[in-house]
Design an enzyme around this catalytic site. Structure first.
Site, mmCIF file in Angstrom:
data_model
loop_
_atom_site.group_PDB
_atom_site.id
_atom_site.type_symbol
_atom_site.label_atom_id
_atom_site.label_comp_id
_atom_site.label_asym_id
_atom_site.label_seq_id
_atom_site.Cartn_x
_atom_site.Cartn_y
_atom_site.Cartn_z
ATOM 1 C CB SER A 230 -0.968 -0.048 1.189
ATOM 2 O OG SER A 230 -2.022 0.862 0.996
ATOM 3 C CG HIS B 293 -5.718 -2.391 -0.444
ATOM 4 N ND1 HIS B 293 -4.889 -2.015 -1.466
ATOM 5 C CD2 HIS B 293 -5.205 -1.852 0.675
ATOM 6 C CE1 HIS B 293 -3.910 -1.267 -0.988
ATOM 7 N NE2 HIS B 293 -4.074 -1.157 0.307
ATOM 8 C CG ASP C 239 -6.571 -2.940 -4.169
ATOM 9 O OD1 ASP C 239 -7.186 -1.944 -3.744
ATOM 10 O OD2 ASP C 239 -5.359 -3.136 -3.965
#
Length: 328
Positions: free
Chosen positions: A171, A299, A267
């Site tokens: 991320s 995600h 995601d």
């Protein structure tokens, strides 16, 4: 399954300077309340993996430290690749010591058979961008200080193979890892060879929406853009080159020839990851990007479900990437 983002509605309140629902609340006196990543685990021996970990200080002035992990199989005289890991959390929450990250990095250490150096960088908005990047760079330099075998940490002095160093993150941490690769390409750090970069569900963005951001993820983009804007109040917004690789003229300067990129079908950042692949391949960078696109996952699924088959497959792919042309 838990995800990085919450409901795509933005709270407005006269009581706070800013609030991202379910994640962080900034009071008028500057105090921040964080609602995720607050449950921490101490370093030590992990009974399920046999991995040993410890915390080491990098900078007393900024309180930047790292949590080091070594596999059960590590022995003096055997050199292992070094994975410098940068955790996610939108630049404003989470920690390498949180339950999810500590558990995941124990697993990664075991399955990849590497030394992991996970950097605990300063968070925004108290420490706005570029603090997270600068702290991560300082952590990389600290790792490199062991390349002569005389650094402050014996694990790195004795076991680390500094010709096989990888930058990795998920991320926002993947965002930082990408940028560290560019910084390394422009200003190489003596003592380490950057063998590759691993980007897991990278948090990239931009002012103009692309792909699913124009449709099913339109509201989610509005929500997730808040994290960058909160961490980065005084720079160039959503098209800052740190956040939007398309605006970065230095992509061809990447300091390694291999990148592993992992995205997931559900995601909202998937299309940004695919766009990143195209950008790197067209940039003039003389390297190869391997991609893994996981079906039916969202995600950072690997952070929240360590035992699912998709996480196992991801570990296998990362292991193959790290051990490419490398024999223990």
């Amino acid at each position: 399954m838990a995800t990085f983002y919450g409901p795509a509605d933005i709270s407005k309140s006269d009581e706070y300077l800013h609030e991202i629902i379910g994640f962080i609340r900034v009071h008028k006196d500057g105090k921040c309340e964080r609602f995720l990543g607050n449950d921490r685990l101490p370093a030590g021996l992990d009974s399920s993996t046999g991995v040993q970990s410890k915390d080491v200080m990098i900078s007393p002035e900024t309180n930047v430290f790292a949590r080091l992990y070594i596999p059960k199989t590590a022995t003096q005289g055997q050199k292992l690749p070094v994975l410098i890991y940068i955790h996610g959390g939108g630049f404003v929450f989470e920690s390498t010591t949180s339950v999810h990250y500590h558990s995941m990095l124990n697993l990664f250490t075991k399955e990849l058979n590497v030394i992991i150096v996970s950097i605990e960088y300063r968070l925004g908005p108290e420490h706005p961008v570029p603090a997270a990047y600068n702290d991560s760079w300082e952590g990389i330099q600290w790792v490199a200080s062991h390349s002569t075998g005389t650094g402050p940490d014996p694990w790195l002095n004795e076991i680390a193979d500094f010709n096989k160093v990888f930058f990795a993150g998920d991320s926002s941490g993947a965002n930082i890892a990408h940028n560290m690769g560019l910084w390394f390409g422009i200003n190489p750090i003596v003592g380490i060879t950057l063998a590759g970069i691993i980007l897991l569900a990278p948090y990239f963005g931009g002012k103009d929406p692309i792909g699913s951001e124009l449709g099913v993820h339109k509201k989610v983009k509005v929500f997730t853009d808040q994290f960058w804007n909160l961490a980065n109040p005084s720079r160039s917004g959503l098209d800052d080159p740190l956040f939007n690789p398309e605006k970065d003229p230095n992509l061809s300067s990447m300091g390694c020839s291999r990148i592993f990129l992992a995205v997931s079908e559900k995601d909202s950042f998937r299309d940004r990851g695919l766009h990143y692949k195209d950008l790197m391949e067209k940039s003039g960078w003389n390297g190869k990007l391997d991609i893994m696109d996981t079906k039916e996952q969202d995600h950072n699924f690997f952070l929240f479900d360590l035992v699912c088959s998709s996480t196992g497959t991801l570990c296998n792919r990362m292991c193959t990437f790290i051990n490419h042309q490398y024999r223990f």
